[in-house]
Structure formats: C-alpha cells, structure tokens
Design a protein around this motif. Structure first.
Motif, PDB file in Angstrom:
ATOM      1  N   GLU B  57       0.882  -1.172   0.000  1.00 31.15           N
ATOM      2  CA  GLU B  57       0.000   0.000   0.000  1.00 31.15           C
ATOM      3  C   GLU B  57       0.912   1.211   0.000  1.00 31.15           C
ATOM      4  O   GLU B  57       1.552   1.507   1.019  1.00 31.15           O
ATOM      5  N   TYR B  62       3.056  -4.952   3.473  1.00 33.46           N
ATOM      6  CA  TYR B  62       2.279  -5.558   4.562  1.00 33.46           C
ATOM      7  C   TYR B  62       2.272  -7.080   4.442  1.00 33.46           C
ATOM      8  O   TYR B  62       2.369  -7.622   3.345  1.00 33.46           O
ATOM      9  N   HIS B  64       0.460 -10.685   6.878  1.00 31.69           N
ATOM     10  CA  HIS B  64      -0.387 -10.971   8.029  1.00 31.69           C
ATOM     11  C   HIS B  64      -0.182 -12.402   8.503  1.00 31.69           C
ATOM     12  O   HIS B  64       0.512 -13.200   7.866  1.00 31.69           O
ATOM     13  N   VAL B 115       0.146  -3.475  13.230  1.00 30.19           N
ATOM     14  CA  VAL B 115      -1.019  -2.588  13.161  1.00 30.19           C
ATOM     15  C   VAL B 115      -1.908  -2.963  14.350  1.00 30.19           C
ATOM     16  O   VAL B 115      -2.349  -4.103  14.460  1.00 30.19           O
ATOM     17  N   THR B 116      -2.136  -2.022  15.238  1.00 29.02           N
ATOM     18  CA  THR B 116      -2.848  -2.392  16.469  1.00 29.02           C
ATOM     19  C   THR B 116      -4.326  -2.022  16.437  1.00 29.02           C
ATOM     20  O   THR B 116      -5.147  -2.705  17.045  1.00 29.02           O
ATOM     21  N   GLU B 117      -4.661  -0.967  15.733  1.00 33.10           N
ATOM     22  CA  GLU B 117      -6.045  -0.478  15.771  1.00 33.10           C
ATOM     23  C   GLU B 117      -6.937  -1.378  14.905  1.00 33.10           C
ATOM     24  O   GLU B 117      -6.628  -1.663  13.742  1.00 33.10           O
ATOM     25  N   ALA B 119      -9.911  -1.136  13.370  1.00 32.32           N
ATOM     26  CA  ALA B 119     -10.483  -0.660  12.099  1.00 32.32           C
ATOM     27  C   ALA B 119      -9.407  -0.580  11.020  1.00 32.32           C
ATOM     28  O   ALA B 119      -9.644  -0.935   9.859  1.00 32.32           O
ATOM     29  N   ALA B 120      -8.213  -0.152  11.410  1.00 32.32           N
ATOM     30  CA  ALA B 120      -7.107  -0.071  10.447  1.00 32.32           C
ATOM     31  C   ALA B 120      -6.722  -1.476   9.972  1.00 32.32           C
ATOM     32  O   ALA B 120      -6.501  -1.710   8.776  1.00 32.32           O
ATOM     33  N   LYS B 121      -6.697  -2.407  10.902  1.00 37.64           N
ATOM     34  CA  LYS B 121      -6.357  -3.786  10.559  1.00 37.64           C
ATOM     35  C   LYS B 121      -7.362  -4.342   9.548  1.00 37.64           C
ATOM     36  O   LYS B 121      -6.993  -4.940   8.536  1.00 37.64           O
ATOM     37  N   ARG B 123      -9.211  -2.730   7.498  1.00 40.58           N
ATOM     38  CA  ARG B 123      -9.047  -2.054   6.206  1.00 40.58           C
ATOM     39  C   ARG B 123      -7.893  -2.674   5.418  1.00 40.58           C
ATOM     40  O   ARG B 123      -7.998  -2.917   4.220  1.00 40.58           O
ATOM     41  N   HIS B 124      -6.784  -2.946   6.107  1.00 43.54           N
ATOM     42  CA  HIS B 124      -5.638  -3.536   5.411  1.00 43.54           C
ATOM     43  C   HIS B 124      -5.979  -4.942   4.881  1.00 43.54           C
ATOM     44  O   HIS B 124      -5.574  -5.312   3.784  1.00 43.54           O
ATOM     45  N   SER B 155       3.818  -4.552   9.085  1.00 41.98           N
ATOM     46  CA  SER B 155       4.258  -3.790   7.917  1.00 41.98           C
ATOM     47  C   SER B 155       5.669  -3.259   8.080  1.00 41.98           C
ATOM     48  O   SER B 155       6.218  -3.200   9.193  1.00 41.98           O
TER      49      SER B 155
END
Lengths: 213, 213
Positions: B57, B62, B64, B115-117, B119-121, B123-124, B155
């Motif tokens: 991105e 990134y 997972h 990535v801890t949040e 909503a961000a996770k 999205r990714h 990431s």
C-alpha cells in the motif's frame, strides 16, 4: 525409519499442525520439486534473506555462491535457515479469514558447512548442473581450478527439518458454506517457456528437470 | 525523487552490482508481481525464514498471520528482512560457472510494525483481498470483530530496500562463445490453472491479479 515427530522444538509446528509433516520422504520430495530457496542468515546481527538455488544429495541440502559474497561469508559455520516453498494454488473461501493458499514448504535449520576440498566442491557443482540438466555437464567447457576456487559450496544436513503442506478446498465452517459467493481453488504452477538459443541453436535445447509439481 | 543509490550500507549490492536497482518504481513493480514473500526473523537468536503473502500500500509493504503465530510474535517490533523473488528463467551458458537464472528480487529491511487499531487492521485485510481478487470483498461473509482480533497485520516501510535483477542471455566470455553446446535461456512463469469450484459453481470464478510477469 521415518520420524513422525518433530526433530527439535523449533521444527515443531505450533499453528495449524494438521498441516505439519516431518517424514523424510515428504521433505525430500519438496526440496526436489523446487530449486529456489531462501536462506536466512545474520548480517551484523540482523536477519537477512537471500534467494538462491538449492539441490539435494542424499540427506543433505546444498547451495552455492561466489566465495566473495556476503551471503557466503555470513553463512559459513553459522546458524542458518533454508526455506523452500512451492505455491500450488489460491484458496477462495466464503469469508476473508478462510482465504488461503495451497502450498508445500520445507524449513531446514542448522549450521551451514562450507565444502573446503576442491575436488569435492567440483563434484557437488557437477551434481547441481546434472540434476537440473541431465547429460549436460560433459558437454560444457570444463571447469577450471580458478572457477572452483571462486565458488563456495555450502550445505546443511536435512535432520532438523519440517515440512508444511496446505492442500485442497476451502475449509469454511458449516454455517458459512451456503454463503452465496464463488468458492474453490485456482491452482498454480511454474511452467517452462519455449527455449531461446543464444545465436544459432546447436541441436535441441536441454531437457530440464526438478521444476515439477 | 527516485533514489539511484542504496539507502543504507546493507542494501548496497556488493556482488554483480550491475544487477542492482534502488529506484522505487522497480522495487514496487517486483513487489506487485509476486505476492509470495519470505520473512527473515529471529527465533531464540537464530535466523528463521517463514513464507507468507505480502501486499503493498503506497510506500509500505504488509503481511499478516495468526496473532498467535511464532512468526508474528518473533517479528513484531523486531528487525526483519522481507524478500520477494520472481524466477523468470534458466540461463544455460557454455561453462558451468556462467549458468545462472533470470530473476527479479527485492529485499526490504526494517523493524516490523504491528497494526494495532482494529479498524485499520480490517481495512488492510480488505486491501489484501481486493488487490488479489477485485470486487470480491463485498461479496464475502463480513469479517467479525473476533476474526480481526485473531489476525495480526505487520508492515515495513519500503525505504531501506534494494532490488536485484538478472535478465537476458548468458554472458560467456568471448573465448567460450564458440564452445559447441546449446546455450540460451529457458523462460519460466507462474500460471493459473482452471478454477475448481467447491460444490456447484456460483457464477464464474473471480478474476485474479498480481501473479503477472
């Protein structure tokens, strides 16, 4: 004499351990199917992953490089991890979580051993070419002592090793199976293209082995 | 604003540095062409190489895994090396030494950031699926909060990175060029097979992106 259990704690698969395999036949077949390997070694204390080609002779795995290369200097006599991965397909499930890939991978851990004796080194390099291109070696311009000297050959015993295999259809839980979306597998494989000769072709192109599903 | 020089000493290619590339466009194109990555990280001080899929991105890469996995626990906040390799062909020369492969590879170094949040996770993870299978995400059974929690997203900035490219015909020295053996290149590529649906197919199989030469 096939060990069905992990040979060391770090080769024991923690996650998805139904995918784990420790038997020698499975590990050998994966190494033989995919020459591309990724060597993990340390450079100034930091993990570094270098792609290279590997080949197997009996119960050892070999790779080579320029004797002057950073990978060789950082690996010889040191702890390394050699990983080989065949990507076999994309697994499309009904949820994002269950999306996955089908694959076969092997990790071999140990201290990389440098082959020091020139005649042994030359023999291993011949085996490398011979496994990939049968009958080609005797046709090549013979290797010189200087070329052998400039090439480093490294190896690991295939003793502290594990394989991991993902195969088959998505494993959606029963409550997701009727979700109205296409689900299934899209297989992948490596193919060889038509050989292109460098100048006028001297006979047919060599046969290639080892890139097999 | 493309750096034509190595961003750090460890990304400077020492060997065969005519094959080195440091420009952002080249590095991005290789990452985008091959999702399979090998992550180098330490486990109890020893280098370990774990295969996984990566996606890009902008100027970050990134990957997972299960939040419970050894790779995630050993990588988060730690020095890692992410390597991506496309194997493009076999190079058959007149001598063993000049045999080689055509390839494109990228190494990215840095400290892996988790990535801890939530909503961000989420999205990714959507971007990951969306890059590979355009328009599929909205058709899937929606992701649950528990699934987001169980998944770790890591990431790296694509700043300390280098590419290495081998392409073209063998580079035998002039004195070897007339040696009477077939020489040239046998190209390789990954192909997708015919999709197999899991049960009766619900429409056509999704389009797949990112596995492109």
């Amino acid at each position: 004499m096939i060990p069905a259990k992990p040979p060391s704690p770090r080769t024991r698969l923690r996650r998805l351990n139904d995918k784990a395999a420790y038997d020698v036949g499975t590990i050998r077949a994966i190494l033989d199917a995919q020459p591309l390997a990724h060597i993990g070694h340390l450079v100034d204390g930091a993990p570094t992953v270098t792609p290279t080609l590997q080949w197997r002779e009996g119960d050892r795995v070999y790779w080579h490089g320029s004797a002057a290369s950073r990978m060789v200097r950082a690996s010889a006599g040191q702890a390394v991890c050699l990983t080989v991965t065949c990507l076999d397909g994309l697994v499309l499930a009904r949820s994002g979580l269950e999306h996955s890939v089908n694959f076969r991978s092997v990790m071999v851990f140990g201290q990389a051993e440098l082959v020091t004796e020139a005649a042994a080194k030359a023999r291993h390099l011949e085996v490398m070419i011979d496994q990939m291109f049968p009958a080609r070696w005797p046709q090549l311009r013979p290797m010189t002592a200087q070329e052998v000297k400039a090439t480093a050959v490294l190896s690991l015993p295939i003793s502290e090793a594990s394989a991991k295999i993902g195969a088959g259809m998505p494993t959606d839980p029963p409550e997701d199976r009727d979700w109205p979306v296409w689900a299934g597998v899209i297989g992948m494989r490596q193919v060889l293209e038509t050989p292109e000769s460098d100048g006028p072709p001297l006979g047919p192109a060599p046969q290639v082995r080892r890139f097999q599903p």
